[in-house]
Write a protein that holds these residues in place. Structure first.
Motif, PDB file in Angstrom:
ATOM      1  N   ALA A  86       6.316   1.368  -2.148  1.00 32.65           N
ATOM      2  CA  ALA A  86       5.059   1.264  -1.321  1.00 32.65           C
ATOM      3  C   ALA A  86       5.403   0.831  -0.023  1.00 32.65           C
ATOM      4  O   ALA A  86       4.937   1.168   1.020  1.00 32.65           O
ATOM      5  N   LEU A  87       6.722   0.114   0.377  1.00 31.27           N
ATOM      6  CA  LEU A  87       7.064  -0.336   1.780  1.00 31.27           C
ATOM      7  C   LEU A  87       7.630   0.966   2.509  1.00 31.27           C
ATOM      8  O   LEU A  87       7.250   1.225   3.630  1.00 31.27           O
ATOM      9  N   PHE A  88       8.264   2.071   1.849  1.00 35.16           N
ATOM     10  CA  PHE A  88       8.658   3.198   2.562  1.00 35.16           C
ATOM     11  C   PHE A  88       7.960   4.293   2.378  1.00 35.16           C
ATOM     12  O   PHE A  88       8.245   5.124   3.189  1.00 35.16           O
ATOM     13  N   GLY A  89       6.923   4.263   1.670  1.00 36.96           N
ATOM     14  CA  GLY A  89       6.128   5.430   1.383  1.00 36.96           C
ATOM     15  C   GLY A  89       6.674   6.634   0.825  1.00 36.96           C
ATOM     16  O   GLY A  89       6.292   7.739   1.063  1.00 36.96           O
ATOM     17  N   ARG A  90       7.635   6.499  -0.002  1.00 33.81           N
ATOM     18  CA  ARG A  90       8.243   7.684  -0.703  1.00 33.81           C
ATOM     19  C   ARG A  90       8.851   7.229  -2.065  1.00 33.81           C
ATOM     20  O   ARG A  90       8.881   5.936  -2.346  1.00 33.81           O
ATOM     21  N   ALA A  91       8.921   8.043  -2.950  1.00 35.05           N
ATOM     22  CA  ALA A  91       9.595   8.061  -4.154  1.00 35.05           C
ATOM     23  C   ALA A  91      11.066   7.431  -4.367  1.00 35.05           C
ATOM     24  O   ALA A  91      11.852   7.852  -3.290  1.00 35.05           O
ATOM     25  N   ILE A  92      11.362   6.603  -5.141  1.00 34.90           N
ATOM     26  CA  ILE A  92      12.694   6.170  -5.164  1.00 34.90           C
ATOM     27  C   ILE A  92      13.285   6.246  -6.905  1.00 34.90           C
ATOM     28  O   ILE A  92      13.105   5.668  -7.564  1.00 34.90           O
ATOM     29  N   VAL A 107      19.261   5.846  -8.200  1.00 32.75           N
ATOM     30  CA  VAL A 107      20.509   4.837  -7.394  1.00 32.75           C
ATOM     31  C   VAL A 107      20.561   5.404  -6.101  1.00 32.75           C
ATOM     32  O   VAL A 107      20.585   4.601  -5.247  1.00 32.75           O
ATOM     33  N   ASP A 108      20.776   6.621  -5.905  1.00 35.22           N
ATOM     34  CA  ASP A 108      21.133   7.314  -4.521  1.00 35.22           C
ATOM     35  C   ASP A 108      19.903   6.873  -3.793  1.00 35.22           C
ATOM     36  O   ASP A 108      20.014   6.600  -2.352  1.00 35.22           O
ATOM     37  N   ALA A 109      18.842   7.179  -4.024  1.00 41.21           N
ATOM     38  CA  ALA A 109      17.635   6.722  -3.310  1.00 41.21           C
ATOM     39  C   ALA A 109      17.476   5.563  -3.059  1.00 41.21           C
ATOM     40  O   ALA A 109      16.829   5.178  -1.808  1.00 41.21           O
TER      41      ALA A 109
END
Length: 310
Positions: free
Chosen positions: A190-196, A199-201
């Motif tokens: 939610a903070l970055f606006g992208r899927a995580i 581990v790399d992400a």
């Protein structure tokens, strides 16, 4: 002394049911009523790890003695700020399949007098604190930048501040550059606006938080463990727990482990080892947000920690 500010204290109702049937009558097989809230979970876990800790939180007249007695039994020095409105109530239903369904109460709306009382209690505690943890949601009546302002006060006092928050409160907290920030995967997405997704992400997200001035960002990834970053690099820690009974509160216990390790001046590698062991120990117990010291010690040797250089 570690100080935990867990403003939004709750009364937790933990209930075991058989098959949970929506729209029908469900009868409990077992139930507990305990004081709760993320800050309280963090504080009692720190105490279980044998570090001195004090907790600042809300109480109401109906549950003052319940909360004070439980914190005393758990070895937590509790500074309760009593309010006239009732505390929020949270319900956790565990069904026959081990699934947890939570219903989280909204809680009271605090006026200026209550907010000022909490601020005074916090400033008194800050004077004797080595480390400060700001954890959990804010009651209605508090601005989203509350943790950011408190984190700045902690830094101005020359102390380290650890923050666990979500939504706008988390977004504001980043700008205050706390020593440690611990979102979980959903909060970070939610903070970055992208899927995580892995581990790399997660490590990429930590790099961004470091670039914004957070000295030790840590991201918990549920079954994938957790990643953390500081001047020593990026580290990934994970463990295979035993029987999982209740994962609610594992993030709070994880944060408690990080706080204890930092207070002991341990490396990030060892801090992640203790934190992951605490999160897993909580998941193996029925009670929410608490660990047994012997269980943590048994898990420590099973935690895998590796530097992430990919």
């Amino acid at each position: 002394m570690i100080t935990v500010l867990g403003i939004n204290t709750a009364i937790d109702h933990l209930m075991q049911v058989g098959e949970l049937r929506l729209g029908e009558v469900n009868r409990t097989m077992h139930e507990q009523v305990l004081p709760g809230g993320k800050g309280l979970h963090v504080a009692q876990t720190i105490a279980a790890l044998r570090e001195p800790v004090q907790l600042i939180g809300l109480v109401d007249a109906a549950h003052r003695n319940l909360t004070a007695r439980r914190m005393s039994e758990r070895g937590v020095l509790f500074h309760g700020v009593e309010i006239d409105a009732p505390l929020r109530h949270c319900i956790a239903l565990r069904d026959a399949h081990g699934r947890i369904t939570e219903v989280l109460g909204q809680g009271p709306e605090l006026d200026g007098r209550d907010r000022a009382a909490l601020q005074r209690a916090f400033l008194r505690a800050l004077e004797e604190s080595d480390l400060v943890v700001l954890s959990g949601s804010l009651p209605r009546g508090f601005a989203a930048d509350t943790y950011a302002e408190l984190a700045q006060q902690v830094r101005a006092a020359g102390k380290r501040c650890l923050v666990d928050a979500s939504g706008d409160v988390l977004r504001w907290a980043v700008s205050a550059q706390p020593y440690l920030l611990k979102p979980n995967r959903d909060e970070a997405e939610a903070l970055f606006g992208r899927a995580i997704a892995g581990v790399d992400a997660a490590v990429a997200a930590l790099r961004e938080l470091r670039a914004q001035g957070v000295a030790m960002p840590v991201l918990s990834l549920g079954a994938l463990g957790a990643v953390g970053m500081d001047d020593s690099g990026a580290w990934h820690a994970s463990v295979e727990p035993g029987q999982v009974r209740n994962t609610v509160g594992s993030g709070d216990c994880f944060l408690a482990g990080m706080a204890v390790a930092i207070a002991r001046d341990q490396s990030l590698r060892e801090a992640l080892r203790l934190a992951v062991a605490c999160g897993a120990a909580n998941a193996m117990e029925v009670e929410t947000g608490y660990v047994r010291t012997d269980q943590v010690e048994a898990l420590l040797g099973r935690v895998r920690v590796e530097e992430w250089t990919r």
